[in-house]
Scaffold this motif. Sequence first.
Motif, PDB file in Angstrom:
ATOM      1  N   THR A 284       0.834  -1.199   0.000  1.00  0.00           N
ATOM      2  CA  THR A 284       0.000   0.000   0.000  1.00  0.00           C
ATOM      3  C   THR A 284       0.868   1.249   0.000  1.00  0.00           C
ATOM      4  OG1 THR A 284      -1.684  -1.219   1.232  1.00  0.00           O
ATOM      5  CG2 THR A 284      -1.903   1.165   1.179  1.00  0.00           C
ATOM      6  N   ARG A 285       1.982   1.192   0.695  1.00  0.00           N
ATOM      7  CA  ARG A 285       2.912   2.329   0.719  1.00  0.00           C
ATOM      8  C   ARG A 285       3.449   2.602  -0.693  1.00  0.00           C
ATOM      9  NH1 ARG A 285       8.243   3.005   4.573  1.00  0.00           N
ATOM     10  NH2 ARG A 285       8.536   5.199   4.125  1.00  0.00           N
ATOM     11  N   ALA A 286       3.840   1.553  -1.387  1.00  0.00           N
ATOM     12  CA  ALA A 286       4.344   1.708  -2.759  1.00  0.00           C
ATOM     13  C   ALA A 286       3.243   2.220  -3.685  1.00  0.00           C
ATOM     14  CB  ALA A 286       4.892   0.378  -3.259  1.00  0.00           C
ATOM     15  N   LEU A 287       2.053   1.701  -3.523  1.00  0.00           N
ATOM     16  CA  LEU A 287       0.928   2.132  -4.347  1.00  0.00           C
ATOM     17  C   LEU A 287       0.584   3.599  -4.089  1.00  0.00           C
ATOM     18  CD1 LEU A 287      -1.163   1.233  -6.399  1.00  0.00           C
ATOM     19  CD2 LEU A 287      -2.584   0.461  -4.517  1.00  0.00           C
ATOM     20  N   ALA A 288       0.674   4.025  -2.841  1.00  0.00           N
ATOM     21  CA  ALA A 288       0.389   5.421  -2.500  1.00  0.00           C
ATOM     22  C   ALA A 288       1.359   6.367  -3.201  1.00  0.00           C
ATOM     23  CB  ALA A 288       0.456   5.617  -0.990  1.00  0.00           C
ATOM     24  N   LYS A 289       2.590   5.936  -3.386  1.00  0.00           N
ATOM     25  CA  LYS A 289       3.568   6.762  -4.108  1.00  0.00           C
ATOM     26  C   LYS A 289       3.158   6.944  -5.567  1.00  0.00           C
ATOM     27  CE  LYS A 289       7.539   5.654  -1.241  1.00  0.00           C
ATOM     28  NZ  LYS A 289       8.866   5.028  -1.177  1.00  0.00           N
ATOM     29  N   ILE A 290       2.545   5.931  -6.142  1.00  0.00           N
ATOM     30  CA  ILE A 290       2.069   6.006  -7.524  1.00  0.00           C
ATOM     31  C   ILE A 290       0.841   6.910  -7.619  1.00  0.00           C
ATOM     32  CG2 ILE A 290       1.037   4.655  -9.400  1.00  0.00           C
ATOM     33  CD1 ILE A 290       2.785   2.298  -8.359  1.00  0.00           C
ATOM     34  N   LEU A 291      -0.003   6.881  -6.598  1.00  0.00           N
ATOM     35  CA  LEU A 291      -1.236   7.677  -6.600  1.00  0.00           C
ATOM     36  C   LEU A 291      -0.985   9.157  -6.330  1.00  0.00           C
ATOM     37  CD1 LEU A 291      -3.553   5.330  -4.525  1.00  0.00           C
ATOM     38  CD2 LEU A 291      -3.663   5.749  -6.991  1.00  0.00           C
ATOM     39  N   SER A 292       0.132   9.495  -5.741  1.00  0.00           N
ATOM     40  CA  SER A 292       0.382  10.866  -5.298  1.00  0.00           C
ATOM     41  C   SER A 292       0.671  11.889  -6.394  1.00  0.00           C
ATOM     42  CB  SER A 292       1.521  10.880  -4.276  1.00  0.00           C
ATOM     43  OG  SER A 292       1.124  10.199  -3.111  1.00  0.00           O
ATOM     44  N   PRO A 293       1.414  11.566  -7.425  1.00  0.00           N
ATOM     45  CA  PRO A 293       1.729  12.607  -8.418  1.00  0.00           C
ATOM     46  C   PRO A 293       0.488  13.125  -9.155  1.00  0.00           C
ATOM     47  CG  PRO A 293       3.151  10.690  -8.721  1.00  0.00           C
ATOM     48  CD  PRO A 293       2.094  10.307  -7.735  1.00  0.00           C
ATOM     49  N   ALA A 294       0.554  14.372  -9.558  1.00  0.00           N
ATOM     50  CA  ALA A 294      -0.545  14.979 -10.307  1.00  0.00           C
ATOM     51  C   ALA A 294      -0.747  14.297 -11.655  1.00  0.00           C
ATOM     52  CB  ALA A 294      -0.283  16.463 -10.497  1.00  0.00           C
ATOM     53  N   THR A 295       0.247  13.567 -12.117  1.00  0.00           N
ATOM     54  CA  THR A 295       0.148  12.883 -13.404  1.00  0.00           C
ATOM     55  C   THR A 295      -0.635  11.573 -13.340  1.00  0.00           C
ATOM     56  OG1 THR A 295       2.270  11.828 -12.986  1.00  0.00           O
ATOM     57  CG2 THR A 295       2.294  13.870 -14.282  1.00  0.00           C
ATOM     58  N   CYS A 296      -1.005  11.128 -12.151  1.00  0.00           N
ATOM     59  CA  CYS A 296      -1.768   9.888 -11.986  1.00  0.00           C
ATOM     60  C   CYS A 296      -3.167  10.082 -12.574  1.00  0.00           C
ATOM     61  CB  CYS A 296      -1.861   9.510 -10.512  1.00  0.00           C
ATOM     62  SG  CYS A 296      -2.831   8.019 -10.235  1.00  0.00           S
ATOM     63  N   VAL A 297      -3.596   9.165 -13.441  1.00  0.00           N
ATOM     64  CA  VAL A 297      -4.908   9.274 -14.079  1.00  0.00           C
ATOM     65  C   VAL A 297      -5.862   8.155 -13.653  1.00  0.00           C
ATOM     66  CG1 VAL A 297      -4.034  10.528 -16.073  1.00  0.00           C
ATOM     67  CG2 VAL A 297      -4.103   8.036 -16.129  1.00  0.00           C
ATOM     68  N   LEU A 298      -5.471   7.340 -12.721  1.00  0.00           N
ATOM     69  CA  LEU A 298      -6.302   6.237 -12.248  1.00  0.00           C
ATOM     70  C   LEU A 298      -7.567   6.784 -11.598  1.00  0.00           C
ATOM     71  CD1 LEU A 298      -6.219   3.117 -11.919  1.00  0.00           C
ATOM     72  CD2 LEU A 298      -5.320   3.515  -9.638  1.00  0.00           C
ATOM     73  N   SER A 299      -8.731   6.273 -12.009  1.00  0.00           N
ATOM     74  CA  SER A 299      -9.982   6.788 -11.449  1.00  0.00           C
ATOM     75  C   SER A 299     -10.677   5.803 -10.507  1.00  0.00           C
ATOM     76  CB  SER A 299     -10.938   7.200 -12.568  1.00  0.00           C
ATOM     77  OG  SER A 299     -11.253   6.090 -13.386  1.00  0.00           O
ATOM     78  N   HIS A 300     -10.406   4.508 -10.637  1.00  0.00           N
ATOM     79  CA  HIS A 300     -11.040   3.496  -9.788  1.00  0.00           C
ATOM     80  C   HIS A 300      -9.971   2.520  -9.310  1.00  0.00           C
ATOM     81  CE1 HIS A 300     -14.892   4.917 -11.249  1.00  0.00           C
ATOM     82  NE2 HIS A 300     -14.378   4.874 -12.464  1.00  0.00           N
ATOM     83  N   LEU A 301     -10.032   2.180  -8.026  1.00  0.00           N
ATOM     84  CA  LEU A 301      -9.044   1.274  -7.451  1.00  0.00           C
ATOM     85  C   LEU A 301      -9.717   0.293  -6.507  1.00  0.00           C
ATOM     86  CD1 LEU A 301      -6.080   0.463  -7.116  1.00  0.00           C
ATOM     87  CD2 LEU A 301      -5.877   2.230  -5.351  1.00  0.00           C
ATOM     88  N   ASN A 302      -9.553  -0.995  -6.801  1.00  0.00           N
ATOM     89  CA  ASN A 302     -10.114  -2.046  -5.968  1.00  0.00           C
ATOM     90  C   ASN A 302      -8.974  -2.721  -5.217  1.00  0.00           C
ATOM     91  OD1 ASN A 302     -11.323  -4.253  -4.802  1.00  0.00           O
ATOM     92  ND2 ASN A 302     -12.404  -4.898  -6.637  1.00  0.00           N
ATOM     93  N   LEU A 303      -8.926  -2.500  -3.907  1.00  0.00           N
ATOM     94  CA  LEU A 303      -7.929  -3.111  -3.034  1.00  0.00           C
ATOM     95  C   LEU A 303      -8.580  -4.050  -2.014  1.00  0.00           C
ATOM     96  CD1 LEU A 303      -5.613  -0.040  -2.303  1.00  0.00           C
ATOM     97  CD2 LEU A 303      -5.178  -1.956  -3.842  1.00  0.00           C
ATOM     98  N   ALA A 304      -9.739  -4.604  -2.363  1.00  0.00           N
ATOM     99  CA  ALA A 304     -10.455  -5.481  -1.443  1.00  0.00           C
ATOM    100  C   ALA A 304      -9.610  -6.701  -1.086  1.00  0.00           C
ATOM    101  CB  ALA A 304     -11.773  -5.931  -2.071  1.00  0.00           C
ATOM    102  N   ASP A 305      -9.673  -7.101   0.174  1.00  0.00           N
ATOM    103  CA  ASP A 305      -9.024  -8.313   0.677  1.00  0.00           C
ATOM    104  C   ASP A 305      -7.528  -8.345   0.375  1.00  0.00           C
ATOM    105  OD1 ASP A 305      -8.825 -10.761   1.954  1.00  0.00           O
ATOM    106  OD2 ASP A 305      -9.432 -11.898   0.183  1.00  0.00           O
ATOM    107  N   ASN A 306      -6.819  -7.352   0.888  1.00  0.00           N
ATOM    108  CA  ASN A 306      -5.382  -7.253   0.658  1.00  0.00           C
ATOM    109  C   ASN A 306      -4.572  -7.139   1.945  1.00  0.00           C
ATOM    110  OD1 ASN A 306      -4.209  -7.241  -2.093  1.00  0.00           O
ATOM    111  ND2 ASN A 306      -5.900  -5.860  -2.485  1.00  0.00           N
ATOM    112  N   GLN A 307      -5.162  -7.426   3.070  1.00  0.00           N
ATOM    113  CA  GLN A 307      -4.474  -7.375   4.357  1.00  0.00           C
ATOM    114  C   GLN A 307      -3.888  -5.993   4.643  1.00  0.00           C
ATOM    115  OE1 GLN A 307      -1.694 -10.662   4.356  1.00  0.00           O
ATOM    116  NE2 GLN A 307      -3.327 -12.167   4.127  1.00  0.00           N
TER     117      GLN A 307
END
Length: 87
Positions: free
Chosen positions: A12-35
Motif C-alpha cells: 500500500t505504501r508503494a501504491l500510494a507513491k504512484i497515486l500521489s503525483p498529479a500525473t496519476c490518471v487512475l480513477s477506480h481502485l479495488n484493493l479489497a481483501d489485501n491485508q
Amino acid sequence: DLSHNKIADRGTRALAKILSPATCVLSHLNLADNQVHAEGGKFLGRAMQVNVSLRSLDLRLNRLGERGGGLLFLGMKKKSSFRPLNL
C-alpha cells in the motif's frame, strides 16, 4: 482490480507513491481483501490529499480499524467528487 493480492501495508505504501503525483490518471481502485491495516490507511490518506483523479476506492475485507479508517478519512475529507468508498 488489485483485489485479493495480499499487498499489505508495504504494498500500500508503494501504491500510494504512484497515486500521489498529479500525473496519476487512475480513477477506480479495488484493493479489497489485501491485508491492509492502519499503516496502509495512513499511506492512502496521504496520497488522497494530493491525488485528483481517483473517484472510487474499494477497501472491503481489510483491517484498517478505527485508526487506519480515520487517517484515510482525513486525507479524503476535501474530495467532494469521491464516490463510492467501500470499507
